[in-house]
Scaffold this motif. Sequence first.
Motif, PDB file in Angstrom:
ATOM      1  N   THR A 123       0.849  -1.192   0.000  1.00 29.61           N
ATOM      2  CA  THR A 123       0.000   0.000   0.000  1.00 29.61           C
ATOM      3  C   THR A 123       0.883   1.241   0.000  1.00 29.61           C
ATOM      4  OG1 THR A 123      -1.769  -1.138   1.193  1.00 29.61           O
ATOM      5  CG2 THR A 123      -1.788   1.276   1.260  1.00 29.61           C
ATOM      6  N   LYS A 124       0.614   2.157  -0.932  1.00 22.90           N
ATOM      7  CA  LYS A 124       1.422   3.372  -1.075  1.00 22.90           C
ATOM      8  C   LYS A 124       1.135   4.355   0.054  1.00 22.90           C
ATOM      9  CE  LYS A 124       2.298   4.880  -5.217  1.00 22.90           C
ATOM     10  NZ  LYS A 124       2.244   5.519  -6.540  1.00 22.90           N
ATOM     11  N   VAL A 125       2.211   4.871   0.652  1.00 26.63           N
ATOM     12  CA  VAL A 125       2.128   5.909   1.680  1.00 26.63           C
ATOM     13  C   VAL A 125       2.884   7.118   1.138  1.00 26.63           C
ATOM     14  CG1 VAL A 125       2.605   6.536   4.077  1.00 26.63           C
ATOM     15  CG2 VAL A 125       2.190   4.129   3.480  1.00 26.63           C
ATOM     16  N   THR A 126       2.223   8.267   1.119  1.00 26.24           N
ATOM     17  CA  THR A 126       2.851   9.496   0.635  1.00 26.24           C
ATOM     18  C   THR A 126       2.783  10.565   1.710  1.00 26.24           C
ATOM     19  OG1 THR A 126       0.774  10.307  -0.293  1.00 26.24           O
ATOM     20  CG2 THR A 126       2.207   9.036  -1.765  1.00 26.24           C
ATOM     21  N   LYS A 127       3.546  11.607   1.491  1.00 24.55           N
ATOM     22  CA  LYS A 127       3.474  12.775   2.370  1.00 24.55           C
ATOM     23  C   LYS A 127       2.194  13.509   2.004  1.00 24.55           C
ATOM     24  CE  LYS A 127       6.107  16.245   1.249  1.00 24.55           C
ATOM     25  NZ  LYS A 127       7.247  17.116   1.030  1.00 24.55           N
TER      26      LYS A 127
END
Length: 196
Positions: A67-71
Amino acid sequence: MYGRELDNTVVFPNNLDNRVPRHAFDIIFWRPSLERDMAKGVDWTKDEKVMAIISTRTSRWILVNGTKVTKGADCWQYGKLYTGDIITVFDDPAEGHQGTDFFKLECSFNVGISRNRRPENERFVVMQERDNYQKTVGKRSKKEAKANRRAERAEESSGATTATGASGDTATPTPAPAVEAASALKPAADPAQAAK
């Protein structure tokens, strides 16, 4: 904090490998009212309700269990970690690069909820905190803007030119440290509902 910048708690050894972000991720332990209880002398390492949470400050992304985690642009984004979760810092084949390199870390915790393996019915969910982000970063931005206006007026009256940063900006808001962010984390949605 982990990354290739020297101010991280754990520094990636090759600071020239830009596949690893300067500030790839932060992992902190948190639960509601943890800071207050610690001020009273409570040993958080013996607290069964404390959990590990991850966030990133990279302009790119990291993955947790795919799962992508971004700022966040206008919020803090974070997720709960368990033992056995996989953090991907980069993955050349998945990103369409020629190489076969990847950099993945498996989590292992020995305190609180996170010492357990992730329940089968609970996937990794990215949660958001907007209210305290706006209060903290908004306050900081207003204070910086006010200070810059004062400095500009003082320089104008003295005939000096306005100093700018390397990017040409006169003020750049900085993100709150992860510990500050953790003091009021709230899920954007009920994680149990989001998993359905």
